[in-house]
Design a protein around this motif. Sequence first.
Motif, PDB file in Angstrom:
ATOM      1  N   UNK A   1     -11.203 -36.099 -45.476  1.00 47.74           N
ATOM      2  CA  UNK A   1     -11.442 -36.024 -46.920  1.00 47.74           C
ATOM      3  C   UNK A   1     -12.850 -35.492 -47.138  1.00 47.74           C
ATOM      4  N   UNK A   2     -13.088 -34.912 -48.300  1.00 52.45           N
ATOM      5  CA  UNK A   2     -14.433 -34.525 -48.713  1.00 52.45           C
ATOM      6  C   UNK A   2     -14.690 -35.180 -50.051  1.00 52.45           C
ATOM      7  N   UNK A   3     -15.720 -36.009 -50.108  1.00 49.39           N
ATOM      8  CA  UNK A   3     -16.082 -36.733 -51.324  1.00 49.39           C
ATOM      9  C   UNK A   3     -17.514 -36.389 -51.706  1.00 49.39           C
ATOM     10  N   UNK A   4     -17.746 -36.265 -52.993  1.00 47.47           N
ATOM     11  CA  UNK A   4     -19.058 -35.896 -53.490  1.00 47.47           C
ATOM     12  C   UNK A   4     -19.699 -37.077 -54.193  1.00 47.47           C
ATOM     13  N   UNK A   5     -20.977 -37.291 -53.911  1.00 48.71           N
ATOM     14  CA  UNK A   5     -21.723 -38.378 -54.532  1.00 48.71           C
ATOM     15  C   UNK A   5     -23.172 -38.354 -54.075  1.00 48.71           C
ATOM     16  N   UNK A   6     -23.834 -39.485 -54.199  1.00 45.83           N
ATOM     17  CA  UNK A   6     -25.233 -39.610 -53.794  1.00 45.83           C
ATOM     18  C   UNK A   6     -25.351 -40.674 -52.716  1.00 45.83           C
ATOM     19  N   UNK A   7     -26.089 -40.346 -51.659  1.00 47.12           N
ATOM     20  CA  UNK A   7     -26.271 -41.278 -50.551  1.00 47.12           C
ATOM     21  C   UNK A   7     -27.557 -42.073 -50.760  1.00 47.12           C
ATOM     22  N   UNK A   8     -27.454 -43.389 -50.597  1.00 44.12           N
ATOM     23  CA  UNK A   8     -28.628 -44.262 -50.679  1.00 44.12           C
ATOM     24  C   UNK A   8     -28.677 -45.151 -49.440  1.00 44.12           C
ATOM     25  N   UNK A   9     -29.880 -45.594 -49.112  1.00 43.82           N
ATOM     26  CA  UNK A   9     -30.086 -46.533 -48.017  1.00 43.82           C
ATOM     27  C   UNK A   9     -30.089 -47.937 -48.601  1.00 43.82           C
ATOM     28  N   UNK A  10     -29.242 -48.803 -48.058  1.00 41.84           N
ATOM     29  CA  UNK A  10     -29.131 -50.185 -48.525  1.00 41.84           C
ATOM     30  C   UNK A  10     -29.658 -51.125 -47.442  1.00 41.84           C
ATOM     31  N   UNK A  11     -30.087 -52.294 -47.865  1.00 38.34           N
ATOM     32  CA  UNK A  11     -30.568 -53.312 -46.940  1.00 38.34           C
ATOM     33  C   UNK A  11     -29.685 -54.537 -47.100  1.00 38.34           C
ATOM     34  N   UNK A  12     -29.245 -55.107 -45.981  1.00 37.84           N
ATOM     35  CA  UNK A  12     -28.358 -56.260 -46.058  1.00 37.84           C
ATOM     36  C   UNK A  12     -28.522 -57.148 -44.848  1.00 37.84           C
ATOM     37  N   UNK A  13     -27.712 -58.185 -44.823  1.00 39.54           N
ATOM     38  CA  UNK A  13     -27.715 -59.110 -43.693  1.00 39.54           C
ATOM     39  C   UNK A  13     -26.308 -59.215 -43.138  1.00 39.54           C
ATOM     40  N   UNK A  14     -26.247 -59.622 -41.886  1.00 33.88           N
ATOM     41  CA  UNK A  14     -24.955 -59.808 -41.241  1.00 33.88           C
ATOM     42  C   UNK A  14     -25.031 -61.058 -40.379  1.00 33.88           C
ATOM     43  N   UNK A  15     -23.996 -61.859 -40.451  1.00 30.99           N
ATOM     44  CA  UNK A  15     -23.899 -63.048 -39.600  1.00 30.99           C
ATOM     45  C   UNK A  15     -23.084 -62.688 -38.379  1.00 30.99           C
TER      46      UNK A  15
END
Length: 128
Positions: A32-46
């Motif tokens: 697929x080809x999808x158009x949008x804006x890429x952002x860097x997110x910060x999160x946690x993982x258990x």
Amino acid sequence: MLFRIPILAGLAAGAVTPAWAHDCQPYQPEPVTLTGEITLQHGTRSGAKGVTNEDYYVLTLPQMICVAGGTAETDEDVESIDALQLKLPQGVKPPLGRRVAVTGTLFHRLADGHTEVLLTYDSGKPAP
């Protein structure tokens, strides 16, 4: 008056089937080809090592899309999403903060995903 009954019955039957089902994006292996804006997110993982901080990339879409269930057991229909976590190849840093067209394949979140549907990042290019 009798000719209206079949028309109304047809309209009612169409309302039972979700309208979004035929316009959905496919799960892998279809690209697929999808158009949008890429952002860097910060999160946690258990996990086994406890709670860890991690950064991840998200493609935010300008409008909702749906994803049709695929052949894998985890490929569930998703009616509306507007953000997908990107799974990047090692060492790839995607362009941030501008409109891009990303090509890849979609897969449903497993234990390690931050969004319901994820997109493998095969390539990206500036979008108009």
